[in-house]
Design a protein around this motif. Sequence first.
Motif, PDB file in Angstrom:
ATOM      1  N   GLU A  54       9.476  -1.035   1.988  1.00 36.15           N
ATOM      2  CA  GLU A  54       8.482  -1.179   0.936  1.00 36.15           C
ATOM      3  C   GLU A  54       7.151  -0.532   1.374  1.00 36.15           C
ATOM      4  O   GLU A  54       6.487   0.137   0.586  1.00 36.15           O
ATOM      5  CB  GLU A  54       8.286  -2.679   0.657  1.00 36.15           C
ATOM      6  N   LEU A  55       6.798  -0.730   2.645  1.00 40.39           N
ATOM      7  CA  LEU A  55       5.553  -0.156   3.165  1.00 40.39           C
ATOM      8  C   LEU A  55       5.621   1.365   3.201  1.00 40.39           C
ATOM      9  O   LEU A  55       4.669   2.051   2.851  1.00 40.39           O
ATOM     10  CB  LEU A  55       5.271  -0.686   4.577  1.00 40.39           C
ATOM     11  N   GLU A  56       6.784   1.856   3.619  1.00 42.80           N
ATOM     12  CA  GLU A  56       6.977   3.303   3.696  1.00 42.80           C
ATOM     13  C   GLU A  56       6.773   3.925   2.312  1.00 42.80           C
ATOM     14  O   GLU A  56       6.168   4.975   2.163  1.00 42.80           O
ATOM     15  CB  GLU A  56       8.395   3.591   4.213  1.00 42.80           C
ATOM     16  N   GLU A  57       7.263   3.216   1.332  1.00 43.98           N
ATOM     17  CA  GLU A  57       7.214   3.720  -0.021  1.00 43.98           C
ATOM     18  C   GLU A  57       5.824   3.594  -0.639  1.00 43.98           C
ATOM     19  O   GLU A  57       5.315   4.513  -1.260  1.00 43.98           O
ATOM     20  CB  GLU A  57       8.213   2.884  -0.838  1.00 43.98           C
ATOM     21  N   LYS A  58       5.211   2.429  -0.425  1.00 42.72           N
ATOM     22  CA  LYS A  58       3.980   2.126  -1.164  1.00 42.72           C
ATOM     23  C   LYS A  58       2.699   2.208  -0.340  1.00 42.72           C
ATOM     24  O   LYS A  58       1.607   2.094  -0.893  1.00 42.72           O
ATOM     25  CB  LYS A  58       4.071   0.709  -1.753  1.00 42.72           C
ATOM     26  N   GLY A  59       2.811   2.359   0.988  1.00 46.61           N
ATOM     27  CA  GLY A  59       1.603   2.359   1.808  1.00 46.61           C
ATOM     28  C   GLY A  59       1.021   0.957   1.944  1.00 46.61           C
ATOM     29  O   GLY A  59       1.710  -0.026   1.657  1.00 46.61           O
ATOM     30  N   TYR A  60      -0.225   0.885   2.340  1.00 46.12           N
ATOM     31  CA  TYR A  60      -0.826  -0.424   2.619  1.00 46.12           C
ATOM     32  C   TYR A  60      -1.785  -0.924   1.529  1.00 46.12           C
ATOM     33  O   TYR A  60      -2.223  -2.058   1.577  1.00 46.12           O
ATOM     34  CB  TYR A  60      -1.580  -0.382   3.950  1.00 46.12           C
ATOM     35  N   ASP A  61      -2.093  -0.060   0.568  1.00 46.24           N
ATOM     36  CA  ASP A  61      -3.114  -0.457  -0.400  1.00 46.24           C
ATOM     37  C   ASP A  61      -2.785  -1.744  -1.142  1.00 46.24           C
ATOM     38  O   ASP A  61      -3.641  -2.598  -1.323  1.00 46.24           O
ATOM     39  CB  ASP A  61      -3.351   0.679  -1.418  1.00 46.24           C
ATOM     40  N   TRP A  62      -1.518  -1.878  -1.529  1.00 39.08           N
ATOM     41  CA  TRP A  62      -1.134  -3.084  -2.285  1.00 39.08           C
ATOM     42  C   TRP A  62      -1.322  -4.342  -1.448  1.00 39.08           C
ATOM     43  O   TRP A  62      -1.673  -5.407  -1.968  1.00 39.08           O
ATOM     44  CB  TRP A  62       0.306  -2.979  -2.801  1.00 39.08           C
ATOM     45  N   ILE A  63      -1.136  -4.207  -0.146  1.00 31.14           N
ATOM     46  CA  ILE A  63      -1.321  -5.375   0.725  1.00 31.14           C
ATOM     47  C   ILE A  63      -2.801  -5.692   0.859  1.00 31.14           C
ATOM     48  O   ILE A  63      -3.210  -6.848   0.767  1.00 31.14           O
ATOM     49  CB  ILE A  63      -0.671  -5.117   2.095  1.00 31.14           C
ATOM     50  N   LYS A  64      -3.593  -4.647   1.021  1.00 30.72           N
ATOM     51  CA  LYS A  64      -5.048  -4.847   1.105  1.00 30.72           C
ATOM     52  C   LYS A  64      -5.550  -5.520  -0.172  1.00 30.72           C
ATOM     53  O   LYS A  64      -6.377  -6.425  -0.131  1.00 30.72           O
ATOM     54  CB  LYS A  64      -5.760  -3.510   1.312  1.00 30.72           C
ATOM     55  N   GLU A  65      -5.021  -5.057  -1.314  1.00 32.09           N
ATOM     56  CA  GLU A  65      -5.438  -5.666  -2.591  1.00 32.09           C
ATOM     57  C   GLU A  65      -5.051  -7.140  -2.650  1.00 32.09           C
ATOM     58  O   GLU A  65      -5.838  -7.977  -3.068  1.00 32.09           O
ATOM     59  CB  GLU A  65      -4.817  -4.911  -3.773  1.00 32.09           C
ATOM     60  N   GLU A  66      -3.833  -7.433  -2.199  1.00 33.68           N
ATOM     61  CA  GLU A  66      -3.382  -8.834  -2.185  1.00 33.68           C
ATOM     62  C   GLU A  66      -4.306  -9.700  -1.333  1.00 33.68           C
ATOM     63  O   GLU A  66      -4.673 -10.803  -1.694  1.00 33.68           O
ATOM     64  CB  GLU A  66      -1.975  -8.914  -1.570  1.00 33.68           C
ATOM     65  N   VAL A  67      -4.665  -9.148  -0.147  1.00 34.32           N
ATOM     66  CA  VAL A  67      -5.499  -9.907   0.791  1.00 34.32           C
ATOM     67  C   VAL A  67      -6.900 -10.116   0.213  1.00 34.32           C
ATOM     68  O   VAL A  67      -7.468 -11.193   0.329  1.00 34.32           O
ATOM     69  CB  VAL A  67      -5.594  -9.163   2.146  1.00 34.32           C
ATOM     70  N   ASN A  68      -7.417  -9.057  -0.387  1.00 29.72           N
ATOM     71  CA  ASN A  68      -8.789  -9.124  -0.861  1.00 29.72           C
ATOM     72  C   ASN A  68      -8.934  -9.801  -2.227  1.00 29.72           C
ATOM     73  O   ASN A  68     -10.048 -10.072  -2.660  1.00 29.72           O
ATOM     74  CB  ASN A  68      -9.405  -7.722  -0.909  1.00 29.72           C
ATOM     75  N   ALA A  69      -7.803 -10.063  -2.877  1.00 33.60           N
ATOM     76  CA  ALA A  69      -7.855 -10.681  -4.218  1.00 33.60           C
ATOM     77  C   ALA A  69      -8.372 -12.115  -4.153  1.00 33.60           C
ATOM     78  O   ALA A  69      -8.174 -12.795  -3.169  1.00 33.60           O
ATOM     79  CB  ALA A  69      -6.479 -10.662  -4.851  1.00 33.60           C
TER      80      ALA A  69
END
Length: 250
Positions: free
Chosen positions: A235-250
């Motif tokens: 999933e990370l390979e495909e999507k990078g880290y931005d979605w995780i950063k967004e989740e954390v910062n939400a």
Amino acid sequence: MLKINNLHASVEDKGILKGINLEVKAGEVHAIMGPNGSGKSTLASVIAGKEEYEVTDGNIIFEGEDIEELAAEERAHKGVFLSFQYPVEIPGVSVTNFIKTAINESRKAKGLGDMPAKDMLKLIREKADLLEMDRKFLSRSLNEGFSGGEKKRNEIFQMAMLEPKLAILDETDSGLDIDALRIVANGVNKLKSKDNAVVVITHYQRLLDYIVPDFVHVLYNGKIVKSGGKELAHELEEKGYDWIKEEVNA
Ligand SMILES: Nc1ncnc2c1ncn2[C@@H]1O[C@H](COP(=O)(O)OP(=O)(O)OP(=O)(O)O)[C@@H](O)[C@H]1O
Ligand SMILES: [Mg+2]
């Protein structure tokens, strides 16, 4: 085997690790991924006991014992191995002699005598073959003029010889060509047992095709912000880290 609770650590008074919780059991393979500068190598160094890092809160329990007060060398003797731990160039000391000394020192710490020369030679040959290493390589001066891939392969050779309980491999894939990557990963897999554990730090899913992790953790800004199975790496390979950063910062 390893239990990390609320670990905070700093280097030069700068907080890097901000509350890491991680449990690694015998027989498991864990992968740690995460953006540059998130603290992955710092975590590895703190577990191994490198002096420049200061634990400011929390603890690290290895085999039931709080290892915070132990020097890096004592941790190594207890079975903690970190790749890159011995990156020094030692002209005049061969790959073989360096590892012989390391093994005998670790035996000494356990109250054992030197390994008989014949057994040592047999072990060296066995492990070199396992990693498909050229015999000539073994007599070269440690790290002197080694290519990036040769350094990495030498690290895995040291690990194979020392048979640690916990091996932490930091970016073992960087600098390896495709064939070397496969050989090194196969070596790690062959050394895997129900009694030891491996933590691999990597940026790329590719290595995890070879060394298949039971758990994947994402480190971001000094914390593990997401954990999952091997599918998380895809999933990370495909999507990078931005979605995780967004989740954390939400
Ligand atoms: N010895 C040190 N002196 C000063 N700053 C350090 C030191 N070690 C680590 N840091 C800082 O700590 C932060 C985390 O670094 P670390 O090497 O742990 O990141 P990383 O997740 O391994 O990154 P990468 O993916 O680039 O290898 C960085 O901002 C780094 O500059
Ligand atoms: Mg790093």
